[in-house]
Design a protein around this motif. Sequence first.
Motif, PDB file in Angstrom:
ATOM      1  N   LEU A  78      -6.523   2.527 -11.276  1.00 60.52           N
ATOM      2  CA  LEU A  78      -5.686   3.350 -10.410  1.00 60.52           C
ATOM      3  C   LEU A  78      -4.228   3.035 -10.685  1.00 60.52           C
ATOM      4  O   LEU A  78      -3.812   1.883 -10.585  1.00 60.52           O
ATOM      5  CB  LEU A  78      -6.028   3.043  -8.951  1.00 60.52           C
ATOM      6  N   SER A  81      -0.610   6.398  -6.358  1.00 60.58           N
ATOM      7  CA  SER A  81      -1.160   6.554  -5.015  1.00 60.58           C
ATOM      8  C   SER A  81      -2.687   6.427  -5.002  1.00 60.58           C
ATOM      9  O   SER A  81      -3.354   6.732  -5.979  1.00 60.58           O
ATOM     10  CB  SER A  81      -0.767   7.937  -4.488  1.00 60.58           C
ATOM     11  N   SER A  82      -3.217   6.019  -3.866  1.00 62.33           N
ATOM     12  CA  SER A  82      -4.667   5.916  -3.679  1.00 62.33           C
ATOM     13  C   SER A  82      -5.259   7.203  -3.089  1.00 62.33           C
ATOM     14  O   SER A  82      -6.396   7.206  -2.633  1.00 62.33           O
ATOM     15  CB  SER A  82      -4.995   4.728  -2.774  1.00 62.33           C
ATOM     16  N   GLU A  83      -4.510   8.288  -3.126  1.00 57.11           N
ATOM     17  CA  GLU A  83      -4.964   9.554  -2.538  1.00 57.11           C
ATOM     18  C   GLU A  83      -6.308  10.001  -3.104  1.00 57.11           C
ATOM     19  O   GLU A  83      -7.199  10.406  -2.361  1.00 57.11           O
ATOM     20  CB  GLU A  83      -3.921  10.637  -2.763  1.00 57.11           C
ATOM     21  N   VAL A  85      -8.691   8.226  -4.484  1.00 61.01           N
ATOM     22  CA  VAL A  85      -9.753   7.332  -3.995  1.00 61.01           C
ATOM     23  C   VAL A  85     -10.155   7.766  -2.586  1.00 61.01           C
ATOM     24  O   VAL A  85     -11.339   7.869  -2.265  1.00 61.01           O
ATOM     25  CB  VAL A  85      -9.308   5.858  -4.018  1.00 61.01           C
ATOM     26  N   ILE A 103     -12.565  -1.555  -8.891  1.00 60.17           N
ATOM     27  CA  ILE A 103     -11.290  -0.835  -8.839  1.00 60.17           C
ATOM     28  C   ILE A 103     -10.176  -1.796  -9.212  1.00 60.17           C
ATOM     29  O   ILE A 103     -10.054  -2.875  -8.637  1.00 60.17           O
ATOM     30  CB  ILE A 103     -11.029  -0.235  -7.439  1.00 60.17           C
ATOM     31  N   CYS A 105      -6.099  -1.774  -9.407  1.00 59.71           N
ATOM     32  CA  CYS A 105      -4.955  -0.961  -9.014  1.00 59.71           C
ATOM     33  C   CYS A 105      -3.649  -1.685  -9.312  1.00 59.71           C
ATOM     34  O   CYS A 105      -3.601  -2.909  -9.370  1.00 59.71           O
ATOM     35  CB  CYS A 105      -5.033  -0.576  -7.543  1.00 59.71           C
ATOM     36  N   ASN A 117       3.722   2.090  -4.668  1.00 60.08           N
ATOM     37  CA  ASN A 117       2.461   2.826  -4.823  1.00 60.08           C
ATOM     38  C   ASN A 117       1.625   2.763  -3.558  1.00 60.08           C
ATOM     39  O   ASN A 117       1.023   3.756  -3.151  1.00 60.08           O
ATOM     40  CB  ASN A 117       1.663   2.291  -6.011  1.00 60.08           C
ATOM     41  N   PHE A 118       1.560   1.610  -2.910  1.00 55.52           N
ATOM     42  CA  PHE A 118       0.794   1.487  -1.677  1.00 55.52           C
ATOM     43  C   PHE A 118       1.449   2.302  -0.561  1.00 55.52           C
ATOM     44  O   PHE A 118       0.766   2.866   0.290  1.00 55.52           O
ATOM     45  CB  PHE A 118       0.673   0.033  -1.248  1.00 55.52           C
ATOM     46  N   ASN A 124      -5.101   5.346   2.850  1.00 57.36           N
ATOM     47  CA  ASN A 124      -6.145   5.273   1.832  1.00 57.36           C
ATOM     48  C   ASN A 124      -6.065   3.986   1.023  1.00 57.36           C
ATOM     49  O   ASN A 124      -7.085   3.519   0.519  1.00 57.36           O
ATOM     50  CB  ASN A 124      -6.111   6.502   0.924  1.00 57.36           C
ATOM     51  N   THR A 125      -4.875   3.396   0.921  1.00 54.30           N
ATOM     52  CA  THR A 125      -4.772   2.088   0.271  1.00 54.30           C
ATOM     53  C   THR A 125      -5.571   1.057   1.059  1.00 54.30           C
ATOM     54  O   THR A 125      -6.326   0.271   0.483  1.00 54.30           O
ATOM     55  CB  THR A 125      -3.310   1.646   0.139  1.00 54.30           C
ATOM     56  N   MET A 128      -9.216   1.598   0.465  1.00 50.91           N
ATOM     57  CA  MET A 128      -9.588   1.187  -0.872  1.00 50.91           C
ATOM     58  C   MET A 128      -9.703  -0.333  -0.961  1.00 50.91           C
ATOM     59  O   MET A 128     -10.637  -0.866  -1.550  1.00 50.91           O
ATOM     60  CB  MET A 128      -8.568   1.683  -1.882  1.00 50.91           C
TER      61      MET A 128
END
Length: 129
Positions: A78, A81-83, A85, A103, A105, A117-118, A124-125, A128
């Motif tokens: 990843l 963004s964790s969108e 996921v 995973i 990231c 990024n988080f 969603n982060t 995840m």
Amino acid sequence: HTHECLYLFPDEDGLLQQHERYEEGCVSNPILRRWAQDYDLSQYKGKIFGIDSDDVKSHGLDEVKSLINSTPNVTYVLQGSSENVGLMLDDDPDLFRRNGVRIVCMGGTLEKEHEYNFGLDPVNTRRML
């Protein structure tokens, strides 16, 4: 197609929202990076899921889910963004666990108050992680 703003600014929940002008705490919008503004997508030789497919319901995440379901113990890398996921977890909450997915990231900071990024999708982060 919606108008994209140059900056993102955290709202009261910490989610980055589009912002028209720079203020302290803003970050640049990754969608509008100057290095990509003149990129001619017609020159791209690869397949773009959801655009190149005859099936209008096709989506890149469907391809990722199919790969995860057919490849046990795959590593999902990843960047950003964790969108995606989160979208896959919404569709199948046990997708990663059931298939033994690892995973990896990109994230973390020692010098800033929040990790970029988080901060793009903290909800969603958390899911995840």
